[in-house]
Design a protein around this motif. Structure first.
Motif, PDB file in Angstrom:
ATOM      1  N   ASP A   1       0.855  -1.188   0.000  1.00 35.47           N
ATOM      2  CA  ASP A   1       0.000   0.000   0.000  1.00 35.47           C
ATOM      3  C   ASP A   1       0.896   1.246   0.000  1.00 35.47           C
ATOM      4  OD1 ASP A   1      -1.844   2.024   0.511  1.00 35.47           O
ATOM      5  OD2 ASP A   1      -2.958   0.857   1.994  1.00 35.47           O
ATOM      6  N   ILE A   2       0.709   2.137  -0.973  1.00 39.07           N
ATOM      7  CA  ILE A   2       1.559   3.328  -1.027  1.00 39.07           C
ATOM      8  C   ILE A   2       1.131   4.382  -0.008  1.00 39.07           C
ATOM      9  CG2 ILE A   2       2.062   2.940  -3.477  1.00 39.07           C
ATOM     10  CD1 ILE A   2       0.178   5.301  -4.114  1.00 39.07           C
ATOM     11  N   ALA A   3      -0.027   4.173   0.635  1.00 39.67           N
ATOM     12  CA  ALA A   3      -0.520   5.160   1.607  1.00 39.67           C
ATOM     13  C   ALA A   3      -1.139   4.476   2.812  1.00 39.67           C
ATOM     14  CB  ALA A   3      -1.519   6.096   0.939  1.00 39.67           C
ATOM     15  N   PRO A   4      -0.342   3.711   3.601  1.00 41.51           N
ATOM     16  CA  PRO A   4      -0.900   3.084   4.808  1.00 41.51           C
ATOM     17  C   PRO A   4      -1.380   4.138   5.793  1.00 41.51           C
ATOM     18  CG  PRO A   4       1.491   2.917   4.799  1.00 41.51           C
ATOM     19  CD  PRO A   4       1.098   3.451   3.454  1.00 41.51           C
ATOM     20  N   LYS A   5      -2.389   3.789   6.610  1.00 42.99           N
ATOM     21  CA  LYS A   5      -3.009   4.771   7.517  1.00 42.99           C
ATOM     22  C   LYS A   5      -2.708   4.403   8.970  1.00 42.99           C
ATOM     23  CE  LYS A   5      -6.830   5.942   4.382  1.00 42.99           C
ATOM     24  NZ  LYS A   5      -6.264   5.199   3.246  1.00 42.99           N
ATOM     25  N   TRP A   6      -2.421   5.419   9.752  1.00 45.20           N
ATOM     26  CA  TRP A   6      -2.159   5.242  11.175  1.00 45.20           C
ATOM     27  C   TRP A   6      -3.474   5.289  11.943  1.00 45.20           C
ATOM     28  CZ3 TRP A   6       0.983   3.400  14.595  1.00 45.20           C
ATOM     29  CH2 TRP A   6       0.853   3.778  15.939  1.00 45.20           C
ATOM     30  N   ASP A   7      -3.720   4.269  12.774  1.00 48.11           N
ATOM     31  CA  ASP A   7      -4.927   4.224  13.598  1.00 48.11           C
ATOM     32  C   ASP A   7      -4.504   4.162  15.067  1.00 48.11           C
ATOM     33  OD1 ASP A   7      -7.286   3.794  14.909  1.00 48.11           O
ATOM     34  OD2 ASP A   7      -7.865   1.994  13.775  1.00 48.11           O
ATOM     35  N   PRO A   8      -4.610   5.278  15.795  1.00 48.43           N
ATOM     36  CA  PRO A   8      -4.174   5.291  17.196  1.00 48.43           C
ATOM     37  C   PRO A   8      -5.054   4.453  18.101  1.00 48.43           C
ATOM     38  CG  PRO A   8      -5.240   7.360  16.624  1.00 48.43           C
ATOM     39  CD  PRO A   8      -5.097   6.596  15.343  1.00 48.43           C
ATOM     40  N   THR A   9      -6.244   4.057  17.629  1.00 46.94           N
ATOM     41  CA  THR A   9      -7.161   3.269  18.460  1.00 46.94           C
ATOM     42  C   THR A   9      -7.006   1.768  18.241  1.00 46.94           C
ATOM     43  OG1 THR A   9      -8.960   3.281  16.829  1.00 46.94           O
ATOM     44  CG2 THR A   9      -8.814   5.172  18.313  1.00 46.94           C
TER      45      THR A   9
ATOM     46  N   ASN B   1      -1.674   1.300  15.507  1.00 43.32           N
ATOM     47  CA  ASN B   1      -1.041   0.482  14.472  1.00 43.32           C
ATOM     48  C   ASN B   1      -1.201   1.137  13.107  1.00 43.32           C
ATOM     49  OD1 ASN B   1       0.221  -2.082  15.267  1.00 43.32           O
ATOM     50  ND2 ASN B   1      -1.762  -2.514  16.227  1.00 43.32           N
ATOM     51  N   TRP B   2      -0.302   0.780  12.209  1.00 45.78           N
ATOM     52  CA  TRP B   2      -0.451   1.135  10.801  1.00 45.78           C
ATOM     53  C   TRP B   2      -1.321   0.078  10.129  1.00 45.78           C
ATOM     54  CZ3 TRP B   2       0.902   5.640   8.786  1.00 45.78           C
ATOM     55  CH2 TRP B   2       1.850   6.423   9.457  1.00 45.78           C
ATOM     56  N   ASN B   3      -2.294   0.519   9.343  1.00 40.71           N
ATOM     57  CA  ASN B   3      -3.181  -0.397   8.618  1.00 40.71           C
ATOM     58  C   ASN B   3      -3.063  -0.165   7.118  1.00 40.71           C
ATOM     59  OD1 ASN B   3      -4.377  -1.763  10.854  1.00 40.71           O
ATOM     60  ND2 ASN B   3      -5.519   0.101  11.298  1.00 40.71           N
ATOM     61  N   SER B   4      -2.989  -1.262   6.395  1.00 44.94           N
ATOM     62  CA  SER B   4      -2.818  -1.191   4.945  1.00 44.94           C
ATOM     63  C   SER B   4      -3.959  -1.920   4.238  1.00 44.94           C
ATOM     64  CB  SER B   4      -1.488  -1.822   4.541  1.00 44.94           C
ATOM     65  OG  SER B   4      -0.415  -1.172   5.181  1.00 44.94           O
ATOM     66  N   GLU B   5      -4.173  -1.553   2.993  1.00 47.35           N
ATOM     67  CA  GLU B   5      -5.146  -2.226   2.131  1.00 47.35           C
ATOM     68  C   GLU B   5      -4.414  -3.223   1.238  1.00 47.35           C
ATOM     69  OE1 GLU B   5      -8.384  -1.846   2.162  1.00 47.35           O
ATOM     70  OE2 GLU B   5      -8.476  -0.173   3.578  1.00 47.35           O
ATOM     71  N   TYR B   6      -5.186  -4.076   0.593  1.00 45.88           N
ATOM     72  CA  TYR B   6      -4.763  -4.922  -0.511  1.00 45.88           C
ATOM     73  C   TYR B   6      -4.061  -6.211  -0.077  1.00 45.88           C
ATOM     74  CZ  TYR B   6      -5.335  -0.225  -2.364  1.00 45.88           C
ATOM     75  OH  TYR B   6      -5.808   1.025  -2.620  1.00 45.88           O
TER      76      TYR B   6
ATOM     77  N   HIS C   1       2.067  -3.839   4.042  1.00 48.26           N
ATOM     78  CA  HIS C   1       1.438  -5.067   3.562  1.00 48.26           C
ATOM     79  C   HIS C   1       0.212  -5.426   4.398  1.00 48.26           C
ATOM     80  CE1 HIS C   1       5.760  -5.639   2.306  1.00 48.26           C
ATOM     81  NE2 HIS C   1       5.123  -5.878   1.165  1.00 48.26           N
ATOM     82  N   ASP C   2      -0.790  -5.982   3.748  1.00 47.75           N
ATOM     83  CA  ASP C   2      -1.949  -6.512   4.458  1.00 47.75           C
ATOM     84  C   ASP C   2      -1.849  -8.035   4.414  1.00 47.75           C
ATOM     85  OD1 ASP C   2      -4.307  -6.585   5.874  1.00 47.75           O
ATOM     86  OD2 ASP C   2      -5.593  -6.179   4.172  1.00 47.75           O
TER      87      ASP C   2
END
Length: 492
Positions: free
Chosen positions: A250-258, A264-269, A308-309
């Motif tokens: 994922d070129i744009a993983p998202k940070w989820d503080p919850t 954690n960092w969360n990725s798609e695909y 990576h997911d």
């Protein structure tokens, strides 16, 4: 743009916008190796070409030969990487230059006299292009799984680029099709628009959607899909074999503080996703993060910026799935069966078999199961709980209403001392699952399911609808190392 099946003259490309790749070998030949590789011809002598871009030499050869100028005695195009291709059985050498135009009509009848040498075609039932999923897994249940075995010659495609692959998938749209991949298909190649420019752009252009009644299969030992995500959604009767699949980043993983106690960092695909689909056979593939392994990414917010997911996920009521003889390596969150505790409609579905797979340096989820009636047998797991990269956390996750049958699996995990190190209760204390095991070994000793570290319900509530071909656990490691992964099937 006009798409032609493999049955058409191979000297014509699938796409008018690209050079005629098949002019790298004579008419009706098919690639067997790149320069420097090995061409497996078989015991009968066949014509073999060596060349590129309308220039080649041809020799009559048999056995396993090196695709080199030394083998063919000359270099038809010095300074340029060439390819080897297989032609018909021993006979007249084709002309040096391929015909400019294809014949108006194909031959009306086959040759009158059959070859006196052993047949090139594999025995009935063993050709990887038409094989049915074996009767030792869920994919054989009900109507069985054969993918595009019923495809005619006009519905067989040879593809080597993203645009060719996508065009072939679109052309068949659910009709029986065999799609043969050679070389590397990179979804960021120029013929698919180049590097991804945004998250939405990646979501659109990385997608490889496989329709019903399709076999997607790699040719030779080096067929790869890179920067792509294979989606089998709302489909029936699909086979994917003999491919190396680089898990997408994922070129744009998202940070989820919850997420979790510290975010954690969360990725798609995922590398491959089976969603609302039935009768799917995933066999002899290699799933890997390489070359973009996790150690190449920075730490932000105190956590590795994970791109990576999953490698392979099965969800949303998918049924009759067999995952066999694959290598899963260098990955963290490998396989989910069931995506969420809240997707209660999955209960009674997610019938999946995992057997003969090699899990190598996989951190977790091999697999992690919710709801599903999942059979896990004769798999080989190896890892290290203290490894700097992809440290082993657990192998089989027993989640909410999981119903797992485990048989004769071999776990070789450095630092694992008890069953609870490899079998984990992946749900909350109020959302538990069930698992039974027989014959599995942890570092050579009995697994110990049911002991103090590994107490689970054994109320799985189902029995196997097929008879597995169980190997003795002591033989699993050798068998899996010999057989699992891409490049082990002879596909031409």
């Amino acid at each position: 743009m006009k798409l032609l099946p493999l049955a058409a003259l191979i000297s014509t490309t699938l796409l008018a916008s690209s050079a005629a790749h098949a002019a790298d070998w004579p008419e009706n030949f098919s690639k067997c190796a790149a320069q420097g590789g090995t061409c497996d011809i078989g015991t009968a002598k066949r014509q073999v070409s060596f060349g590129i871009k309308n220039k080649w030499v041809v020799k009559s050869l048999s056995g396993k030969v090196a695709c080199t100028a030394a083998t063919f005695g000359s270099d038809p195009y010095p300074g340029v990487d060439k390819k080897c291709a297989l032609g018909p059985l021993d006979g007249t050498t084709p002309p040096v230059t391929p015909p400019v135009t294809p014949p108006v009509t194909p031959p009306v009848t086959p040759p009158v006299t059959p070859p006196v040498t052993p047949p090139v075609t594999p025995p009935a039932g063993t050709d990887p292009l038409t094989q049915a999923a074996p009767a030792t897994g869920w994919a054989s249940y009900s109507s069985g799984t054969r993918g595009g075995a019923a495809a005619t010659q006009k519905e067989i495609y040879l593809v080597g680029s993203p645009s060719q692959l996508l065009a072939a998938l679109k052309a068949q749209a659910g009709k029986p099709a065999q799609i043969k991949v050679y070389g590397t298909i990179d979804m960021t190649a120029s013929d698919n628009g180049g590097a991804f420019k945004s998250a939405s752009d990646q979501g659109a252009r990385s997608l490889i959607s496989i329709p019903s009644n399709t076999t997607l299969i790699g040719v030779g030992s080096d067929a790869r899909i890179v920067n792509g995500r294979i989606m089998i959604k709302g489909a029936d009767n699909v086979v994917v074999r003999n491919l190396t699949i680089a898990n997408p980043c994922d070129i744009a993983p998202k940070w989820d503080p919850t997420d979790g106690s510290s975010g954690n960092w969360n990725s798609e695909y995922d590398g491959l996703n089976i969603d609302k689909s039935t009768h799917v056979w995933i066999d002899h593939n290699t799933f890997t993060d390489a070359p973009r392994t996790d150690d190449q990414f920075p730490t932000e917010n105190g956590k590795l910026k994970q791109c990576h997911d999953g490698a392979l996920d099965v969800k949303n009521g998918s049924d009759y799935v067999t995952v066999s003889n694959n290598v899963f390596e260098l990955h963290e969150k490998n396989t989910l069966v069931g995506s969420s505790d809240s997707t209660t409609a999955d209960d009674g579905h997610l019938t999946v078999t995992f057997h003969g797979n090699h899990y190598k340096q996989v951190t977790s989820r091999a697999p992690r199961v919710r709801f599903g009636k999942v059979h896990v047998y004769n798999n080989y797991y190896e890892g290290d709980r203290n490894a700097k990269l992809y440290a082993h956390h657990y192998s089989i996750g027993v989640g909410y209403k999981a119903k797992i049958v485990s048989q004769n699996n071999a776990f070789d995990v450095i630092g694992a001392t008890e069953c609870g190190d490899v079998i984990e209760a992946s749900g909350s204390s109020s959302k538990t699952g069930a698992i039974i095991d027989s014959g599995s070994l942890l570092n050579g000793a009995a697994l110990g399911l049911g002991g103090a570290s590994c107490k689970f319900s054994n109320a799985i509530g189902w029995t196997l609808p097929y008879t597995p071909a169980l190997l003795d656990t002591a033989k699993v490691r050798e068998s899996v190392l010999r057989n699992a992964g891409a490049g082990k099937l002879s596909v031409r």
